[in-house]
Design an enzyme around this catalytic site. Structure first.
Site, mmCIF file in Angstrom:
data_model
loop_
_atom_site.group_PDB
_atom_site.id
_atom_site.type_symbol
_atom_site.label_atom_id
_atom_site.label_comp_id
_atom_site.label_asym_id
_atom_site.label_seq_id
_atom_site.Cartn_x
_atom_site.Cartn_y
_atom_site.Cartn_z
ATOM 1 N N ARG A 1 0.807 -1.226 0.000
ATOM 2 C CA ARG A 1 0.000 0.000 0.000
ATOM 3 C C ARG A 1 0.843 1.281 0.000
ATOM 4 O O ARG A 1 0.388 2.324 0.431
ATOM 5 C CB ARG A 1 -1.002 0.011 1.163
ATOM 6 C CG ARG A 1 -2.020 -1.120 1.094
ATOM 7 C CD ARG A 1 -3.120 -0.939 2.116
ATOM 8 N NE ARG A 1 -4.111 -1.992 1.984
ATOM 9 C CZ ARG A 1 -4.093 -3.145 2.653
ATOM 10 N NH1 ARG A 1 -3.102 -3.370 3.503
ATOM 11 N NH2 ARG A 1 -5.016 -4.039 2.477
ATOM 12 N N LYS B 1 3.371 11.315 -10.864
ATOM 13 C CA LYS B 1 2.531 10.504 -11.743
ATOM 14 C C LYS B 1 3.258 9.198 -12.039
ATOM 15 O O LYS B 1 4.388 9.199 -12.520
ATOM 16 C CB LYS B 1 2.254 11.232 -13.057
ATOM 17 C CG LYS B 1 1.118 12.236 -12.999
ATOM 18 C CD LYS B 1 0.809 12.734 -14.408
ATOM 19 C CE LYS B 1 -0.371 13.674 -14.419
ATOM 20 N NZ LYS B 1 -0.669 14.150 -15.790
ATOM 21 N N GLU C 1 9.888 17.722 -24.427
ATOM 22 C CA GLU C 1 9.283 18.102 -23.146
ATOM 23 C C GLU C 1 9.863 19.403 -22.612
ATOM 24 O O GLU C 1 9.180 20.159 -21.923
ATOM 25 C CB GLU C 1 9.473 16.982 -22.115
ATOM 26 C CG GLU C 1 8.666 15.715 -22.389
ATOM 27 C CD GLU C 1 7.198 15.841 -22.002
ATOM 28 O OE1 GLU C 1 6.757 16.944 -21.629
ATOM 29 O OE2 GLU C 1 6.477 14.830 -22.091
ATOM 30 N N LYS D 1 7.672 22.835 -13.490
ATOM 31 C CA LYS D 1 6.805 21.706 -13.142
ATOM 32 C C LYS D 1 6.495 21.701 -11.655
ATOM 33 O O LYS D 1 5.356 21.454 -11.243
ATOM 34 C CB LYS D 1 7.439 20.379 -13.558
ATOM 35 C CG LYS D 1 6.513 19.198 -13.238
ATOM 36 C CD LYS D 1 6.746 17.995 -14.082
ATOM 37 C CE LYS D 1 5.589 17.013 -13.923
ATOM 38 N NZ LYS D 1 5.805 15.778 -14.695
ATOM 39 N N GLU E 1 -4.044 17.081 -10.754
ATOM 40 C CA GLU E 1 -4.555 17.497 -12.062
ATOM 41 C C GLU E 1 -6.053 17.780 -12.059
ATOM 42 O O GLU E 1 -6.807 17.261 -12.869
ATOM 43 C CB GLU E 1 -4.214 16.457 -13.141
ATOM 44 C CG GLU E 1 -4.245 17.032 -14.545
ATOM 45 C CD GLU E 1 -3.681 16.079 -15.584
ATOM 46 O OE1 GLU E 1 -4.432 15.716 -16.489
ATOM 47 O OE2 GLU E 1 -2.505 15.694 -15.474
ATOM 48 N N ARG F 1 -2.576 21.754 -13.536
ATOM 49 C CA ARG F 1 -1.613 20.727 -13.943
ATOM 50 C C ARG F 1 -1.912 20.183 -15.341
ATOM 51 O O ARG F 1 -1.006 19.685 -16.013
ATOM 52 C CB ARG F 1 -1.588 19.590 -12.912
ATOM 53 C CG ARG F 1 -0.498 18.566 -13.223
ATOM 54 C CD ARG F 1 -0.172 17.651 -12.077
ATOM 55 N NE ARG F 1 0.872 16.716 -12.457
ATOM 56 C CZ ARG F 1 1.506 15.911 -11.645
ATOM 57 N NH1 ARG F 1 1.228 15.919 -10.349
ATOM 58 N NH2 ARG F 1 2.445 15.102 -12.066
ATOM 59 N N ASN G 1 0.056 18.927 -20.084
ATOM 60 C CA ASN G 1 -0.275 18.005 -21.167
ATOM 61 C C ASN G 1 -0.343 18.692 -22.526
ATOM 62 O O ASN G 1 -0.894 18.129 -23.477
ATOM 63 C CB ASN G 1 -1.618 17.317 -20.867
ATOM 64 C CG ASN G 1 -1.513 16.340 -19.726
ATOM 65 O OD1 ASN G 1 -0.628 15.499 -19.703
ATOM 66 N ND2 ASN G 1 -2.407 16.459 -18.760
ATOM 67 N N HIS H 1 0.014 16.635 -25.644
ATOM 68 C CA HIS H 1 -0.111 15.223 -25.296
ATOM 69 C C HIS H 1 -1.390 14.565 -25.800
ATOM 70 O O HIS H 1 -1.436 13.347 -25.963
ATOM 71 C CB HIS H 1 -0.004 15.042 -23.776
ATOM 72 C CG HIS H 1 1.384 15.204 -23.250
ATOM 73 N ND1 HIS H 1 2.106 16.369 -23.392
ATOM 74 C CD2 HIS H 1 2.199 14.342 -22.567
ATOM 75 C CE1 HIS H 1 3.295 16.214 -22.823
ATOM 76 N NE2 HIS H 1 3.373 15.006 -22.324
ATOM 77 N N HIS I 1 -0.537 11.139 -27.461
ATOM 78 C CA HIS I 1 -0.953 9.834 -26.947
ATOM 79 C C HIS I 1 -1.702 9.026 -28.007
ATOM 80 O O HIS I 1 -1.564 7.800 -28.073
ATOM 81 C CB HIS I 1 -1.807 10.017 -25.690
ATOM 82 C CG HIS I 1 -1.019 10.467 -24.502
ATOM 83 N ND1 HIS I 1 -1.612 10.894 -23.334
ATOM 84 C CD2 HIS I 1 0.317 10.565 -24.287
ATOM 85 C CE1 HIS I 1 -0.681 11.228 -22.463
ATOM 86 N NE2 HIS I 1 0.502 11.037 -23.026
ATOM 87 N N HIS J 1 8.195 9.106 -27.186
ATOM 88 C CA HIS J 1 7.206 9.962 -26.536
ATOM 89 C C HIS J 1 7.478 11.447 -26.787
ATOM 90 O O HIS J 1 6.577 12.213 -27.158
ATOM 91 C CB HIS J 1 7.179 9.688 -25.028
ATOM 92 C CG HIS J 1 6.274 10.600 -24.274
ATOM 93 N ND1 HIS J 1 4.892 10.548 -24.404
ATOM 94 C CD2 HIS J 1 6.531 11.607 -23.410
ATOM 95 C CE1 HIS J 1 4.351 11.483 -23.631
ATOM 96 N NE2 HIS J 1 5.319 12.131 -23.024
#
Length: 367
Positions: A122, A144, A186, A228, A238, A242, A246, A249, A253, A267
């Site tokens: 956990r 993330k 990026e 960031k 997000e 935030r 993206n 993105h 994606h 990427h």
């Protein structure tokens, strides 16, 4: 010279150490976090051959023992099979909740290793040691973690902040030109979304960065991480700001899914194409002048980056199929796809008010 950026989250603050030679201090930094003196390292086979010995020597010098699991390199490793393999190995290592798991590698290892740490017992602590430009400026910071699904990228995961990030900019010298440029996708994103002055600096200094200028690389990584960190501190999970991270993105994606998360499209290459398309879409919707996307494209072209769908080798699905893939993006809310568009360089915003036909038009022209 080493820079330190603190991600100041209540109760979970951590430092990002940036600079040449940071890896040599990894043992002392990790030992200071406490826990058992045995460290479990997740890495990939390529990175292990380049940097694992140096990391283990640094750990040993600080009185820490270690074992490592090296996974196959590449985006396709972010799957259930390799996640299960990693978690079972960590359990074999008898990792306890107070121990440290180290993710040594690029974005794939950082995402998968962080997710494994998030779900093991956990939640156990982990340290990011990013070895690529993309990971140093983006995926290692902000918590993330996750893996890909056949439906889309990063659809399975958790927010799990690291305890420390060690970004050794000397390691970037081991990257191929293609991998460095992918990471640059990026970097330039930060200037495009919220810092026009940083974009101007990149326009003047990107060529030196690509050629190996260590000071320019360290400055670019530091500014990217600062931006960031500022956004993550305002919006960790997000819910608002935030989402600006993206930029590019939503297109990226879909293109990654269409290429099967293969080496046909890295990427950061997809991010660069996505940023160019997002600015083109912004201009066509009357949100920014046409000279703005032209300037973005000129910058990408100047340093040899991909900027259009047609730059991707091999066959791709038609525009309507790409639009359908975009509908699986994490940014979909109540069935409505959100885009990050811009009024200008450094002035991005989030919107859902985007006609599908406008998106299809941009996809057709880019292909």
């Amino acid at each position: 010279m080493t820079a330190t950026v603190t991600v100041d989250l209540p109760g979970r603050a951590y430092d990002v150490m940036i600079g040449g030679g940071v890896l040599a201090d990894a043992g002392a930094r990790i030992a200071a976090l406490g826990g058992r003196t045995h460290i479990a390292i997740l890495t990939d086979e390529t990175v292990a051959g380049l940097h694992l010995d140096a990391l283990q020597a640094a750990l040993s010098a600080a009185g820490l023992t270690s074992d490592a699991l090296a996974l196959p390199p590449g985006e396709s490793t972010k799957n259930w099979t390799q996640l299960s393999r990693s978690v079972e190995w960590l359990l074999d290592q008898k990792v306890e909740r107070g121990d440290i798991v180290v993710a040594l590698g690029g974005g794939v290892i950082g995402d998968l290793g962080g997710f494994a740490a998030a779900i093991l017992r956990r939640g156990v602590r982990f340290v990011q040691i990013p070895t690529t430009l993309l990971a140093q400026v983006d995926s290692s910071v902000g918590g993330k973690t996750g893996i890909n699904a056949p439906h889309g990228k990063n659809l399975i995961g958790a927010f799990h902040q690291p305890s420390l990030v060690l970004a050794d900019t000397d390691l970037l010298a081991s990257l191929s030109r293609r991998d460095f440029l992918a990471g640059y996708g990026e970097v330039v994103k930060y200037g495009l979304l919220g810092d026009a002055a940083f974009f101007d600096w990149l326009d003047d200094n990107a060529a030196a960065m690509v050629a190996g200028d260590a000071a320019a690389r360290a400055r670019a990584v530091t500014r990217s991480v600062q931006m960031k960190a500022e956004i993550v501190q305002r919006d960790e999970t997000e819910q608002g700001d935030r989402a600006l991270l993206n930029l590019g993105h939503t297109f990226c994606h879909a293109l990654e899914a269409a290429t099967g998360y293969s080496d046909r499209l890295l990427h950061g290459e997809g991010v660069a194409i996505g940023c160019a398309l997002a600015f083109e879409l912004s201009a066509r919707l009357g949100l920014c002048p046409q000279e703005v996307p032209s300037r973005v494209r000129a910058h990408l072209e100047k340093i040899g980056m991909k900027k259009d769908i047609r730059d991707i080798p091999g066959d791709l699905p038609p525009p309507d199929a790409l639009l359908a893939l975009m509908g699986q993006d994490k940014k979909v809310q109540d069935g409505v796809l959100r885009f990050i568009l811009a009024h200008d360089i450094g002035a991005a915003f989030v919107t859902s008010d985007v006609p599908s036909e406008a998106v299809l038009s941009v996809l057709r022209d880019s292909a």
